[in-house]
Write a protein that holds these residues in place. Structure first.
Motif, PDB file in Angstrom:
ATOM      1  N   UNK A 104     -10.011   0.270  -3.088  1.00  0.00           N
ATOM      2  CA  UNK A 104      -9.051  -0.094  -2.045  1.00  0.00           C
ATOM      3  C   UNK A 104      -8.573  -1.527  -2.220  1.00  0.00           C
ATOM      4  N   UNK A 105      -9.526  -2.446  -2.448  1.00  0.00           N
ATOM      5  CA  UNK A 105      -9.167  -3.854  -2.594  1.00  0.00           C
ATOM      6  C   UNK A 105      -8.294  -4.111  -3.797  1.00  0.00           C
ATOM      7  N   UNK A 106      -8.631  -3.470  -4.924  1.00  0.00           N
ATOM      8  CA  UNK A 106      -7.820  -3.653  -6.125  1.00  0.00           C
ATOM      9  C   UNK A 106      -6.429  -3.052  -5.956  1.00  0.00           C
ATOM     10  N   UNK A 107      -6.337  -1.955  -5.196  1.00  0.00           N
ATOM     11  CA  UNK A 107      -5.024  -1.374  -4.909  1.00  0.00           C
ATOM     12  C   UNK A 107      -4.178  -2.328  -4.085  1.00  0.00           C
ATOM     13  N   UNK A 108      -4.798  -2.937  -3.067  1.00  0.00           N
ATOM     14  CA  UNK A 108      -4.068  -3.908  -2.242  1.00  0.00           C
ATOM     15  C   UNK A 108      -3.614  -5.108  -3.064  1.00  0.00           C
ATOM     16  N   UNK A 109      -4.374  -5.422  -4.114  1.00  0.00           N
ATOM     17  CA  UNK A 109      -4.001  -6.532  -4.987  1.00  0.00           C
ATOM     18  C   UNK A 109      -2.966  -6.119  -6.037  1.00  0.00           C
ATOM     19  N   UNK A 110      -2.649  -4.821  -6.080  1.00  0.00           N
ATOM     20  CA  UNK A 110      -1.659  -4.340  -7.038  1.00  0.00           C
ATOM     21  C   UNK A 110      -2.212  -4.127  -8.429  1.00  0.00           C
ATOM     22  N   UNK A 111      -3.550  -3.985  -8.544  1.00  0.00           N
ATOM     23  CA  UNK A 111      -4.180  -3.792  -9.846  1.00  0.00           C
ATOM     24  C   UNK A 111      -4.070  -2.321 -10.248  1.00  0.00           C
TER      25      UNK A 111
END
Length: 322
Positions: free
Chosen positions: A287-294
């Protein structure tokens, strides 16, 4: 005659707190990277995203505590979802009967796994690798490789939400948390739960004390099948369909959750609540990496690195004990 002491499952120590500390650190990092991460709605979304894998991981934890492993869990879950949706859509069964049929199939696969491991003494890795492929083939044949969408409303109830404060919570996530509490209590406070740990620690000494180790193992694999069936229902409730292509990565995701939660792959050591934390760690990272656009590729990479680190830590701790 060897003796064995049935101690309570591990108490909370610094070692068992490791996964929880890792979860807190991950949350702190992603909170610093995205202001949306700490919102209640986002945490609700994470619970919704991990609930299927987390319930599969309950069954996987029980198997791994006995020093086994179940590679078939994801495909058995997918087969269960296809059976229950097909029974409702094509045979006009009511939602409760269709769900019961799907869960019966997943428990049957657990029974087959358990019998092959106990009666023929085949390695769990080989047994479940074989039943994984069997479940995949049956899923594709029975569904004609088609997604099943015409299902009754009763099968999607757990995908509904209720509002707590201003946050929508999925009923399936509540069921997931309740299951973890029930299994935590059973493993900690009941004799059968302590027998699971004993079999994982030393099956021969456990057998010589008069405990039917084969019965314990058979019960563990059947219980695992039950949890895969419940996960199948959660998958159907979340997506509103029976997907024959589901379950192809859930086995590795479930094993990752168990390992990251601190359960030893060598058996006999671990806490079921640690598995929940492990599932949340995977969910938080994705989830966090998705929010960061990774890219999702890097999400898989990070998960793989975390699993290797967790297994290496377990191995080093075992060598330290020796």
């Amino acid at each position: 005659m060897p003796s064995i002491t049935f101690r309570r499952p591990p108490q909370v120590t610094l070692a068992t707190l490791g996964p929880f500390i890792a979860l807190i650190l991950a949350c702190a990092f992603f909170a610093s990277q995205s202001e949306r991460f700490l919102s209640a709605q986002n945490f609700s979304l994470i619970l919704q995203q991990v609930m299927v894998v987390a319930v599969i991981a309950i069954g996987q934890t029980l198997v791994i505590l006995t020093a086994g492993i179940d590679l078939s869990c994801g495909m058995v879950m997918a087969l269960g979802s296809i059976v229950m949706t097909k029974m409702a859509a094509s045979h006009d069964l009511s939602a409760p009967l269709a769900i019961a049929c799907g869960i019966a199939v997943t428990v049957l696969f657990g029974l087959v796994n358990g019998l092959l491991v106990t009666k023929i003494a085949l390695p769990p890795f080989i047994v479940t690798l074989g039943t994984m492929n069997i479940a995949f083939a049956i899923t594709q044949l029975y569904s004609d490789a088609q997604t099943i969408t015409d299902i009754p409303e009763g099968m999607t109830l757990l995908g509904g939400t209720f509002v707590l404060g201003q946050t929508a919570i999925v009923w399936g996530a509540v069921l997931m948390l309740a299951l973890y509490l029930i299994v935590w209590f059973a493993l900690r406070e009941t004799a059968p739960g302590r027998h699971v740990y004993a079999v994982g620690n030393n099956p021969e000494a456990t057998r010589l004390t008069g405990i039917a180790t084969d019965r314990v193992l058979l019960g563990v694999y059947m219980l695992a099948g039950l949890f895969y069936g419940i996960a199948a229902l959660l998958s159907v409730a979340r997506t509103g369909a029976g997907d024959p292509n589901a379950g192809q990565t859930e086995n590795l995701d479930a094993i990752s959750a168990v390992v990251l939660g601190g359960t030893s792959l060598f058996g006999g050591r671990g806490m079921i609540l640690g598995t929940l934390v492990g599932a949340l760690i995977v969910g938080v990272f994705r989830n966090g990496l998705t929010l960061m656009g990774v890219s999702s590729v890097y999400q898989i990479l990070v998960t793989g690195i975390l699993v290797i680190l967790a297994v290496a830590t377990d191995q080093l701790s075992r060598q330290g004990v020796r």
